[in-house]
Structures are given as C-alpha cells and as structure tokens.
Design a protein around this motif. Structure first.
Motif, PDB file in Angstrom:
ATOM      1  N   ILE A 171       0.845  -1.148   0.142  1.00 49.58           N
ATOM      2  CA  ILE A 171       0.033  -0.203   0.065  1.00 49.58           C
ATOM      3  C   ILE A 171       0.910   1.375  -0.067  1.00 49.58           C
ATOM      4  O   ILE A 171       0.171   2.077   0.056  1.00 49.58           O
ATOM      5  CB  ILE A 171      -1.011  -0.470   1.314  1.00 49.58           C
ATOM      6  CG1 ILE A 171      -0.339  -0.173   2.569  1.00 49.58           C
ATOM      7  CG2 ILE A 171      -2.196  -1.130   0.863  1.00 49.58           C
ATOM      8  CD1 ILE A 171      -1.480  -0.269   3.783  1.00 49.58           C
ATOM      9  N   LEU A 172       1.301   1.521  -0.824  1.00 53.20           N
ATOM     10  CA  LEU A 172       3.093   2.345  -1.117  1.00 53.20           C
ATOM     11  C   LEU A 172       2.880   2.732  -2.086  1.00 53.20           C
ATOM     12  O   LEU A 172       2.040   2.708  -2.676  1.00 53.20           O
ATOM     13  CB  LEU A 172       4.442   1.824  -0.664  1.00 53.20           C
ATOM     14  CG  LEU A 172       4.797   1.546   0.655  1.00 53.20           C
ATOM     15  CD1 LEU A 172       6.602   0.980   0.067  1.00 53.20           C
ATOM     16  CD2 LEU A 172       5.317   3.151   1.692  1.00 53.20           C
ATOM     17  N   PRO A 173       2.681   4.348  -1.977  1.00 53.70           N
ATOM     18  CA  PRO A 173       2.215   5.228  -3.298  1.00 53.70           C
ATOM     19  C   PRO A 173       2.513   4.381  -4.098  1.00 53.70           C
ATOM     20  O   PRO A 173       4.407   4.003  -4.752  1.00 53.70           O
ATOM     21  CB  PRO A 173       2.767   6.429  -2.520  1.00 53.70           C
ATOM     22  CG  PRO A 173       2.698   6.926  -1.223  1.00 53.70           C
ATOM     23  CD  PRO A 173       2.898   5.156  -0.745  1.00 53.70           C
ATOM     24  N   PHE A 174       2.115   4.431  -5.561  1.00 50.33           N
ATOM     25  CA  PHE A 174       2.638   3.963  -6.708  1.00 50.33           C
ATOM     26  C   PHE A 174       2.315   4.563  -7.623  1.00 50.33           C
ATOM     27  O   PHE A 174       0.873   4.307  -7.989  1.00 50.33           O
ATOM     28  CB  PHE A 174       3.077   2.320  -7.188  1.00 50.33           C
ATOM     29  CG  PHE A 174       4.117   1.979  -8.101  1.00 50.33           C
ATOM     30  CD1 PHE A 174       5.827   1.817  -7.428  1.00 50.33           C
ATOM     31  CD2 PHE A 174       3.680   1.522  -9.009  1.00 50.33           C
ATOM     32  CE1 PHE A 174       6.250   1.690  -8.529  1.00 50.33           C
ATOM     33  CE2 PHE A 174       4.642   1.438 -10.108  1.00 50.33           C
ATOM     34  CZ  PHE A 174       6.025   1.224  -9.807  1.00 50.33           C
ATOM     35  N   LYS A 175       2.680   5.541  -8.450  1.00 48.11           N
ATOM     36  CA  LYS A 175       1.834   5.737 -10.001  1.00 48.11           C
ATOM     37  C   LYS A 175       0.379   6.095  -9.447  1.00 48.11           C
ATOM     38  O   LYS A 175      -0.576   6.234  -9.947  1.00 48.11           O
ATOM     39  CB  LYS A 175       1.837   4.805 -11.302  1.00 48.11           C
ATOM     40  CG  LYS A 175       3.156   4.502 -11.567  1.00 48.11           C
ATOM     41  CD  LYS A 175       2.914   3.361 -12.477  1.00 48.11           C
ATOM     42  CE  LYS A 175       4.306   3.080 -13.613  1.00 48.11           C
ATOM     43  NZ  LYS A 175       4.165   2.089 -14.576  1.00 48.11           N
ATOM     44  N   ASN A 176      -0.043   7.367  -8.794  1.00 48.00           N
ATOM     45  CA  ASN A 176      -0.533   7.828  -8.101  1.00 48.00           C
ATOM     46  C   ASN A 176      -1.509   7.187  -7.108  1.00 48.00           C
ATOM     47  O   ASN A 176      -2.986   7.082  -7.095  1.00 48.00           O
ATOM     48  CB  ASN A 176      -1.686   8.621  -9.524  1.00 48.00           C
ATOM     49  CG  ASN A 176      -1.063   9.580 -10.087  1.00 48.00           C
ATOM     50  OD1 ASN A 176       0.048  10.236  -9.223  1.00 48.00           O
ATOM     51  ND2 ASN A 176      -0.515  10.244 -11.001  1.00 48.00           N
ATOM     52  N   TYR A 219      11.898  -0.416  -3.933  1.00 55.89           N
ATOM     53  CA  TYR A 219      10.777   0.794  -3.644  1.00 55.89           C
ATOM     54  C   TYR A 219      11.370   1.464  -4.224  1.00 55.89           C
ATOM     55  O   TYR A 219      10.936   2.199  -6.046  1.00 55.89           O
ATOM     56  CB  TYR A 219      10.432   0.769  -3.214  1.00 55.89           C
ATOM     57  CG  TYR A 219       8.957   1.795  -2.915  1.00 55.89           C
ATOM     58  CD1 TYR A 219       7.907   1.293  -3.401  1.00 55.89           C
ATOM     59  CD2 TYR A 219       9.191   2.872  -1.619  1.00 55.89           C
ATOM     60  CE1 TYR A 219       7.162   2.636  -3.696  1.00 55.89           C
ATOM     61  CE2 TYR A 219       8.246   4.129  -1.708  1.00 55.89           C
ATOM     62  CZ  TYR A 219       7.598   3.431  -2.703  1.00 55.89           C
ATOM     63  OH  TYR A 219       6.342   5.012  -2.483  1.00 55.89           O
ATOM     64  N   LEU A 220      12.356   2.449  -3.935  1.00 55.23           N
ATOM     65  CA  LEU A 220      12.735   3.249  -4.895  1.00 55.23           C
ATOM     66  C   LEU A 220      13.057   3.647  -5.932  1.00 55.23           C
ATOM     67  O   LEU A 220      13.097   4.303  -6.859  1.00 55.23           O
ATOM     68  CB  LEU A 220      14.191   4.145  -3.651  1.00 55.23           C
ATOM     69  CG  LEU A 220      13.491   4.254  -2.612  1.00 55.23           C
ATOM     70  CD1 LEU A 220      15.018   4.888  -1.294  1.00 55.23           C
ATOM     71  CD2 LEU A 220      12.635   5.484  -2.636  1.00 55.23           C
ATOM     72  N   ASN A 221      13.972   2.673  -6.281  1.00 56.66           N
ATOM     73  CA  ASN A 221      14.252   2.044  -7.573  1.00 56.66           C
ATOM     74  C   ASN A 221      13.105   2.106  -9.020  1.00 56.66           C
ATOM     75  O   ASN A 221      13.245   2.903  -9.854  1.00 56.66           O
ATOM     76  CB  ASN A 221      15.111   1.121  -7.730  1.00 56.66           C
ATOM     77  CG  ASN A 221      16.101   0.506  -6.658  1.00 56.66           C
ATOM     78  OD1 ASN A 221      17.222   1.835  -7.125  1.00 56.66           O
ATOM     79  ND2 ASN A 221      16.886  -0.590  -7.057  1.00 56.66           N
ATOM     80  N   LEU A 222      12.144   1.662  -8.572  1.00 52.79           N
ATOM     81  CA  LEU A 222      11.803   1.298  -9.079  1.00 52.79           C
ATOM     82  C   LEU A 222      10.617   2.956  -9.109  1.00 52.79           C
ATOM     83  O   LEU A 222       9.739   3.107 -10.503  1.00 52.79           O
ATOM     84  CB  LEU A 222       9.797   0.170  -8.847  1.00 52.79           C
ATOM     85  CG  LEU A 222      10.852  -1.257  -8.897  1.00 52.79           C
ATOM     86  CD1 LEU A 222       9.492  -3.017  -8.554  1.00 52.79           C
ATOM     87  CD2 LEU A 222      11.098  -1.264 -10.134  1.00 52.79           C
ATOM     88  N   LEU A 223      10.385   3.368  -8.516  1.00 52.06           N
ATOM     89  CA  LEU A 223       9.449   5.139  -8.450  1.00 52.06           C
ATOM     90  C   LEU A 223      10.032   6.175  -9.646  1.00 52.06           C
ATOM     91  O   LEU A 223       9.575   7.130  -9.912  1.00 52.06           O
ATOM     92  CB  LEU A 223       9.867   5.616  -7.132  1.00 52.06           C
ATOM     93  CG  LEU A 223       8.733   5.604  -6.410  1.00 52.06           C
ATOM     94  CD1 LEU A 223       9.060   6.089  -4.810  1.00 52.06           C
ATOM     95  CD2 LEU A 223       7.395   4.966  -6.750  1.00 52.06           C
ATOM     96  N   ASP A 224      12.070   5.800  -9.700  1.00 50.49           N
ATOM     97  CA  ASP A 224      12.373   6.671 -10.488  1.00 50.49           C
ATOM     98  C   ASP A 224      11.917   6.402 -11.960  1.00 50.49           C
ATOM     99  O   ASP A 224      12.020   5.430 -12.293  1.00 50.49           O
ATOM    100  CB  ASP A 224      14.222   5.580 -10.486  1.00 50.49           C
ATOM    101  CG  ASP A 224      14.635   6.082  -9.432  1.00 50.49           C
ATOM    102  OD1 ASP A 224      14.311   7.153  -8.524  1.00 50.49           O
ATOM    103  OD2 ASP A 224      15.540   6.369  -9.405  1.00 50.49           O
TER     104      ASP A 224
END
Length: 217
Positions: free
Chosen positions: A32-37, A212-217
């Motif tokens: 449930i961490l934020p990802f793509k809005n 998680y941080l890597n996928l947010l880039d």
C-alpha cells in the motif's frame, strides 16, 4: 479456454519493515505504498484487470485488514478477495488457495509486489501459453535468464501462466517457495517458455525499500 488471474498478497512484509525501521520511516505494508498515483497493489490489480481474463482473485493473509482498508471498496465489484486461514503459510499455499477458488482452465499467477510488469508482458505470457502445441503441458513464464524454450526452471518465479488443475496437484500439501515446485514440474516433462521482459524493471520485485525507490525512478 478460460483464464483467471491469481494475485498473491499474503506475505509477512518482513524485509520491508526491517528497512523502514532502519530508516526511521512509518511502518507501512509495501503493497500500500504510493505508486503511480495509486498504491503498489492497486497498480498490479489494474494491470491484471486490463487483460481479457475471466476472473481476478487476490489472496490475502498477513496484514489483510490493513490492505483491505485501502483497496477493498475500489475493487470489490471486480475482484474476488480470499484470505488464508491459517495466515502463516508459504507462497505455494497462498497460490493453491487462490486456484481453489476458481474453476478456470488456466491461471495467470502474479505476486502483488510486481506493479511494473506491463499488460503487454502479461498478454504475451497468455498468448504463448494458449498458442503452444500442448497448453496443458506448458508453462509460459517471465524469463530470468534465457528466452524461448528453457532447459531449466532454476531461478524462476512469478509471473507465469499454467494449467490450473495440473498446477494444483503440485501445490497441494506443499508449504514452500515456488521455485522448488517449478523445478519438480520441469523435471516431470512440462515445457517451459521464457518470455522476454518489456524493460528491466519488470524483473524486479519490491522486497526492500531500495527496490521500491528504484522502481519509482
């Protein structure tokens, strides 16, 4: 032939929680961490629902109430939610429980922490499975090394498409990670096809906070 999607979302989240504690972050389930809005799990579900499938099932376990509080109202009409009982079981049991709650011929098996796997890649998995010479003796799987006809199941995991009842025979009475079971299936003569990823991020699961941080880039 009918196809259901089974999304496993029942894990302990232990590695993420350890990373969050080390960084003095709020303890939040990775799904449930934020990802793509949206959130990680909602993005995975949306990718699955965009496919031409007959049913979508999400298997919950640890932190089920925390996850359902965030997503249930938005997906209750499109997704069947089931919960492991008991909760503390391995991935193979979660997958078996999901497969037991549908009567489809085939299953697209996904983990909820794979939000970057695109609908194009999922469709390719389905296409290769259904167009193979013997779909009921074939598993199409996101490759980790080679593509095409594979000579080993070593190192493989989800996502993949498999014949549901055949897969259930291997999962029943097991409580393990998935790869040892895939190796048994391979040893019994099933054909494995490795599907190439659309991009490198499709090969990453979110286990640690840096993932998680890597996928947010």
């Amino acid at each position: 032939m009918t196809i259901s999607t089974i999304i496993t979302a029942a894990g302990k989240n232990s590695r993420m929680r350890k990373d969050q504690m080390a960084r003095n972050l709020d303890l939040t389930n990775k799904l449930i961490l934020p990802f793509k809005n949206k959130t990680v799990i909602e993005t995975t579900i949306d990718n699955a629902l965009s496919l031409n499938i007959d049913e979508c099932i999400v298997v919950l376990g640890h932190y089920s109430s925390e996850i359902k509080e965030v997503i249930f109202e938005n997906y209750k009409d499109e997704v069947k939610f089931i919960e492991n009982n008991p909760v503390d079981v391995g991935l193979s049991t979660s997958l078996f429980n999901g497969l037991s709650n549908t009567d489809s011929d085939f299953a697209l098996c996904i983990t909820a922490d794979q939000p970057t796997v695109s609908s194009e890649t999922f469709n390719k998995l389905i296409e290769v499975s259904q167009n193979s010479e013997d779909p009921f003796n074939t598993i199409s799987i996101l490759r980790r090394r080679k593509t095409g006809l594979l000579d080993t199941a070593e190192g493989l995991g989800m996502p993949f498409v498999a014949p549901r009842l055949n897969l259930m025979k291997y999962l029943e009475n097991e409580d393990d990670n998935l790869n040892p079971i895939l190796r048994k299936i391979f040893a019994d003569g099933y054909t494995f096809y490795g599907i190439k990823e659309k991009n490198k991020k499709e090969l990453l699961n979110i286990n640690h906070y840096d993932d998680y941080l890597n996928l947010l880039d």
